[in-house]
Design a protein around this motif. Structure first.
Motif, mmCIF file in Angstrom:
data_model
loop_
_atom_site.group_PDB
_atom_site.id
_atom_site.type_symbol
_atom_site.label_atom_id
_atom_site.label_comp_id
_atom_site.label_asym_id
_atom_site.label_seq_id
_atom_site.Cartn_x
_atom_site.Cartn_y
_atom_site.Cartn_z
ATOM 1 N N ALA A 102 1.004 -1.117 0.046
ATOM 2 C CA ALA A 102 0.014 0.015 0.041
ATOM 3 C C ALA A 102 0.937 1.248 -0.147
ATOM 4 O O ALA A 102 0.528 2.350 -0.631
ATOM 5 N N ALA A 103 2.022 1.176 0.822
ATOM 6 C CA ALA A 103 2.924 2.350 0.912
ATOM 7 C C ALA A 103 3.578 2.535 -0.400
ATOM 8 O O ALA A 103 3.619 3.739 -0.930
ATOM 9 N N VAL A 104 4.018 1.473 -1.112
ATOM 10 C CA VAL A 104 4.759 1.667 -2.416
ATOM 11 C C VAL A 104 4.009 2.175 -3.543
ATOM 12 O O VAL A 104 4.371 2.966 -4.207
ATOM 13 N N LEU A 105 2.945 1.469 -3.629
ATOM 14 C CA LEU A 105 1.809 1.699 -4.586
ATOM 15 C C LEU A 105 1.280 3.255 -4.567
ATOM 16 O O LEU A 105 1.160 4.120 -5.366
ATOM 17 N N GLY A 106 1.042 3.794 -3.145
ATOM 18 C CA GLY A 106 0.589 4.990 -2.936
ATOM 19 C C GLY A 106 1.593 6.189 -3.487
ATOM 20 O O GLY A 106 1.172 7.212 -4.009
#
Length: 252
Positions: A111-115
């Motif tokens: 979620a962090a990387v995609l965000g």
């Protein structure tokens, strides 16, 4: 799950373990991008979008379908006998036999990387494109799950399929992180039409970035990416239940 929550140290270790596995791959990609600046004509921010989509898709697979890796053990220990006695599909029982909180680490990192990747990429967002992005993540997770489900189905005939678990993990974790055109025409075609890794992240990223010309196949096929996961998963589950007819109890 309740058992794991009782042991907070084990829970923390599981979360860190899941996050570390994803972070290691992210570090590897970062080193490559730092060294070369671009991969296959894709800028660092574009490659990171591809990586973010791949990680998010893997998190979907890991959270909902990871227990398919247990099928060899379930078959060889005779646990599958109990599945046959219950009025619930055997495949569903396999998926719900255990919940490992380590998968939450996958979700947090993904979620962090995609965000971050979505924020940094040059994308002209529309409602339709946002819907496509979310559906593609789910579809990508289902594609990875379908590959592992087909592998699991082979356990009803073969003595051991554990080695194939790592092979599939390696293929997905390696080739789905990059624009496939960098591997040449044969590999690109193989991972598009034989083993559909192209539709886990490469094709969705190309649509989001308006780079469908890099794909080597019509953009209409790439736009259909969200449908491939559910179709392949339904086929894989069908194969699983058909192959389960060849189950022979170790107690018989």
């Amino acid at each position: 799950m309740a058992t794991e929550l009782q042991y907070r140290v084990n829970l923390l270790q599981s979360l860190i373990g899941g996050a570390a596995a994803q972070a290691t791959q992210l570090l590897f990609i970062g080193v490559i991008l730092t060294s070369f600046g671009a991969i296959g004509g894709w800028s660092a921010s574009e490659v990171m979008l591809l990586v973010g989509l791949r990680m998010a898709a893997h998190a979907i697979y890991a959270f909902f379908f990871r227990r398919v890796i247990d099928n060899d053990r379930v078959v060889h220990t005779g646990e599958f006998d109990r599945y046959l006695l219950r009025p619930v599909p055997a495949f569903l029982q396999l998926l719900t036999r255990q919940f490992n909180l380590q998968q939450l680490g996958d979700i947090f990192i993904a979620a962090a990387v995609l965000g971050v990747a979505v924020r940094n990429a040059s994308i002209d967002w529309t409602f339709g494109l946002a819907l496509f992005c979310g559906a593609s993540v789910i579809g990508g997770g289902l594609i990875e799950a379908s590959l592992q489900t087909i592998r699991a189905a082979a356990a009803f005939r073969l003595a051991n399929t554990d080695a194939l678990i790592g092979t599939i993990d390696s293929l997905v974790g390696t080739y789905s992180n990059f624009p496939l055109q960098i591997f040449g025409g044969f590999a690109s075609a193989f991972f598009t039409f034989a083993v559909p890794l192209a539709f886990i992240a490469w094709a969705p990223a190309a649509i989001l970035l308006n780079r469908s010309a890099d794909l080597g196949f019509p953009a209409e096929i790439a736009w259909s990416t969200p449908a491939f996961g559910p179709i392949l998963m339904m086929l894989a589950v069908t194969v699983y239940h058909l192959e389960s007819r060849h189950y022979s109890s170790p107690g018989s």
